[in-house]
Design a protein around this motif. Sequence first.
Motif, PDB file in Angstrom:
ATOM      1  N   PRO A 163       7.174 -12.140  -6.646  1.00 35.91           N
ATOM      2  CA  PRO A 163       6.717 -10.895  -7.267  1.00 35.91           C
ATOM      3  C   PRO A 163       5.200 -10.693  -7.196  1.00 35.91           C
ATOM      4  O   PRO A 163       4.740  -9.557  -7.034  1.00 35.91           O
ATOM      5  N   LEU A 164       4.431 -11.760  -7.316  1.00 38.26           N
ATOM      6  CA  LEU A 164       2.971 -11.605  -7.277  1.00 38.26           C
ATOM      7  C   LEU A 164       2.475 -11.315  -5.859  1.00 38.26           C
ATOM      8  O   LEU A 164       1.495 -10.582  -5.686  1.00 38.26           O
ATOM      9  N   ILE A 165       3.149 -11.857  -4.862  1.00 42.06           N
ATOM     10  CA  ILE A 165       2.810 -11.511  -3.479  1.00 42.06           C
ATOM     11  C   ILE A 165       3.162 -10.051  -3.219  1.00 42.06           C
ATOM     12  O   ILE A 165       2.424  -9.321  -2.538  1.00 42.06           O
ATOM     13  N   ASP A 166       4.283  -9.576  -3.777  1.00 38.17           N
ATOM     14  CA  ASP A 166       4.634  -8.159  -3.657  1.00 38.17           C
ATOM     15  C   ASP A 166       3.551  -7.287  -4.286  1.00 38.17           C
ATOM     16  O   ASP A 166       3.150  -6.261  -3.710  1.00 38.17           O
ATOM     17  N   ARG A 167       3.083  -7.689  -5.455  1.00 42.26           N
ATOM     18  CA  ARG A 167       2.031  -6.926  -6.127  1.00 42.26           C
ATOM     19  C   ARG A 167       0.747  -6.925  -5.303  1.00 42.26           C
ATOM     20  O   ARG A 167       0.082  -5.895  -5.161  1.00 42.26           O
ATOM     21  N   PHE A 168       0.414  -8.071  -4.740  1.00 50.02           N
ATOM     22  CA  PHE A 168      -0.778  -8.198  -3.906  1.00 50.02           C
ATOM     23  C   PHE A 168      -0.665  -7.310  -2.668  1.00 50.02           C
ATOM     24  O   PHE A 168      -1.619  -6.614  -2.289  1.00 50.02           O
ATOM     25  N   SER A 169       0.498  -7.283  -2.038  1.00 49.85           N
ATOM     26  CA  SER A 169       0.719  -6.454  -0.855  1.00 49.85           C
ATOM     27  C   SER A 169       0.557  -4.972  -1.191  1.00 49.85           C
ATOM     28  O   SER A 169      -0.045  -4.204  -0.425  1.00 49.85           O
ATOM     29  N   LYS A 170       1.078  -4.562  -2.338  1.00 49.62           N
ATOM     30  CA  LYS A 170       0.947  -3.171  -2.772  1.00 49.62           C
ATOM     31  C   LYS A 170      -0.516  -2.811  -3.012  1.00 49.62           C
ATOM     32  O   LYS A 170      -0.972  -1.716  -2.638  1.00 49.62           O
ATOM     33  N   ALA A 171      -1.270  -3.725  -3.620  1.00 46.59           N
ATOM     34  CA  ALA A 171      -2.684  -3.463  -3.883  1.00 46.59           C
ATOM     35  C   ALA A 171      -3.464  -3.321  -2.584  1.00 46.59           C
ATOM     36  O   ALA A 171      -4.333  -2.449  -2.462  1.00 46.59           O
ATOM     37  N   LEU A 172      -3.164  -4.152  -1.603  1.00 45.77           N
ATOM     38  CA  LEU A 172      -3.854  -4.067  -0.318  1.00 45.77           C
ATOM     39  C   LEU A 172      -3.562  -2.745   0.378  1.00 45.77           C
ATOM     40  O   LEU A 172      -4.467  -2.093   0.900  1.00 45.77           O
ATOM     41  N   ALA A 173      -2.297  -2.330   0.398  1.00 41.89           N
ATOM     42  CA  ALA A 173      -1.935  -1.072   1.050  1.00 41.89           C
ATOM     43  C   ALA A 173      -2.608   0.107   0.359  1.00 41.89           C
ATOM     44  O   ALA A 173      -3.047   1.060   1.005  1.00 41.89           O
ATOM     45  N   GLY A 174      -2.718   0.061  -0.975  1.00 42.44           N
ATOM     46  CA  GLY A 174      -3.378   1.132  -1.698  1.00 42.44           C
ATOM     47  C   GLY A 174      -4.868   1.168  -1.475  1.00 42.44           C
ATOM     48  O   GLY A 174      -5.477   2.237  -1.354  1.00 42.44           O
ATOM     49  N   ARG A 175      -5.480   0.012  -1.378  1.00 41.91           N
ATOM     50  CA  ARG A 175      -6.927  -0.075  -1.175  1.00 41.91           C
ATOM     51  C   ARG A 175      -7.353   0.568   0.141  1.00 41.91           C
ATOM     52  O   ARG A 175      -8.421   1.166   0.260  1.00 41.91           O
ATOM     53  N   LEU A 176      -6.518   0.483   1.153  1.00 41.98           N
ATOM     54  CA  LEU A 176      -6.901   0.928   2.483  1.00 41.98           C
ATOM     55  C   LEU A 176      -6.550   2.380   2.765  1.00 41.98           C
ATOM     56  O   LEU A 176      -6.665   2.845   3.891  1.00 41.98           O
ATOM     57  N   ASP A 177      -6.138   3.103   1.733  1.00 42.36           N
ATOM     58  CA  ASP A 177      -5.932   4.552   1.837  1.00 42.36           C
ATOM     59  C   ASP A 177      -7.224   5.236   1.412  1.00 42.36           C
ATOM     60  O   ASP A 177      -7.508   5.388   0.232  1.00 42.36           O
ATOM     61  N   TYR A 178      -8.046   5.631   2.396  1.00 41.01           N
ATOM     62  CA  TYR A 178      -9.333   6.259   2.119  1.00 41.01           C
ATOM     63  C   TYR A 178      -9.216   7.767   1.884  1.00 41.01           C
ATOM     64  O   TYR A 178     -10.187   8.422   1.541  1.00 41.01           O
ATOM     65  N   GLY A 179      -8.033   8.313   2.128  1.00 41.50           N
ATOM     66  CA  GLY A 179      -7.847   9.746   1.964  1.00 41.50           C
ATOM     67  C   GLY A 179      -8.587  10.569   2.991  1.00 41.50           C
ATOM     68  O   GLY A 179      -8.938  11.722   2.744  1.00 41.50           O
ATOM     69  N   ARG A 180      -8.818   9.989   4.164  1.00 42.27           N
ATOM     70  CA  ARG A 180      -9.567  10.678   5.218  1.00 42.27           C
ATOM     71  C   ARG A 180      -8.627  11.210   6.292  1.00 42.27           C
ATOM     72  O   ARG A 180      -7.451  10.846   6.370  1.00 42.27           O
ATOM     73  N   HIS A 181      -9.196  12.048   7.159  1.00 43.82           N
ATOM     74  CA  HIS A 181      -8.400  12.690   8.199  1.00 43.82           C
ATOM     75  C   HIS A 181      -8.771  12.127   9.563  1.00 43.82           C
ATOM     76  O   HIS A 181      -9.953  11.945   9.872  1.00 43.82           O
ATOM     77  N   TRP A 182      -7.761  11.841  10.368  1.00 35.36           N
ATOM     78  CA  TRP A 182      -7.959  11.458  11.760  1.00 35.36           C
ATOM     79  C   TRP A 182      -7.404  12.572  12.646  1.00 35.36           C
ATOM     80  O   TRP A 182      -6.409  13.205  12.317  1.00 35.36           O
ATOM     81  N   HIS A 183      -8.064  12.805  13.768  1.00 33.49           N
ATOM     82  CA  HIS A 183      -7.535  13.774  14.716  1.00 33.49           C
ATOM     83  C   HIS A 183      -7.734  13.244  16.135  1.00 33.49           C
ATOM     84  O   HIS A 183      -8.615  12.412  16.384  1.00 33.49           O
ATOM     85  N   TYR A 184      -6.917  13.740  17.035  1.00 34.66           N
ATOM     86  CA  TYR A 184      -6.982  13.276  18.424  1.00 34.66           C
ATOM     87  C   TYR A 184      -7.820  14.243  19.247  1.00 34.66           C
ATOM     88  O   TYR A 184      -7.581  15.451  19.269  1.00 34.66           O
TER      89      TYR A 184
END
Length: 231
Positions: A163-184
């Motif tokens: 469960p704590l590794i699951d929590r850690f994984s969720k925190a990492l995925a959330g941290r790396l959402d900068y809310g920015r836009h990418w375009h090609y």
Amino acid sequence: MGQLPAQLLDSPYWWASHLVESACSTGDQAYEYIYEAFGLQPEDFAGFWTDTLNMNNEYGPWPEFILSIPGFAVNVAYLGTPRHEVKYGLSTFGQVHWVGGLGGHGVSPAFRWDEIDRFSRRTPAREASLLLLLPACEISAEQREEARETIRDCFKALGYEGPLIDRFSKALAGRLDYGRHWHYDETYGWLSDHGHSWRCPEQRRVRGLTVAPDEQFFLFKSLTGYLGLNQ
């Protein structure tokens, strides 16, 4: 910079030290449970970077991992005295272009989630490669759940679960959402609007690259084309 032996990647102290601050940046207090999650001794954790990575020596040696697929490589290099800095380089034919960094002179994100996911799948050590590249990527809100599950599965493959590794994984995925836009862009490939990323057009102007395209952008476009990610 010297390369540390691959056995370092078998150490829970390595993975906790490499990733814990990224998780804490979300407001998730990973330091409160990181020891139990990875089965660590608190008295050993604080000294890990200093002792194992020789962090008190201003001139190294420091570790550098080279993650290779046919035609390309990504360098992950650790350097400096506390606080440490991590540099990410993209290379082909032996020429390294530094494309991102974490620490005192942070330049991030260097990669998109899709890029590190597909790149790591082509390396001999998929799980370790993805986790080494993870702090330098951006994960969109739409990709967050997929990323959380992938990160969790990578930890599980390396022998860490619960469960704590699951929590850690969720925190990492959330941290790396900068809310920015990418375009090609047909000329430069995938570009970010994040002002701290070297894949941002504004950063290109700051670096004096207003006329001639930067070779770095063509290198990224070549890599993402190889990975099947260009539009």
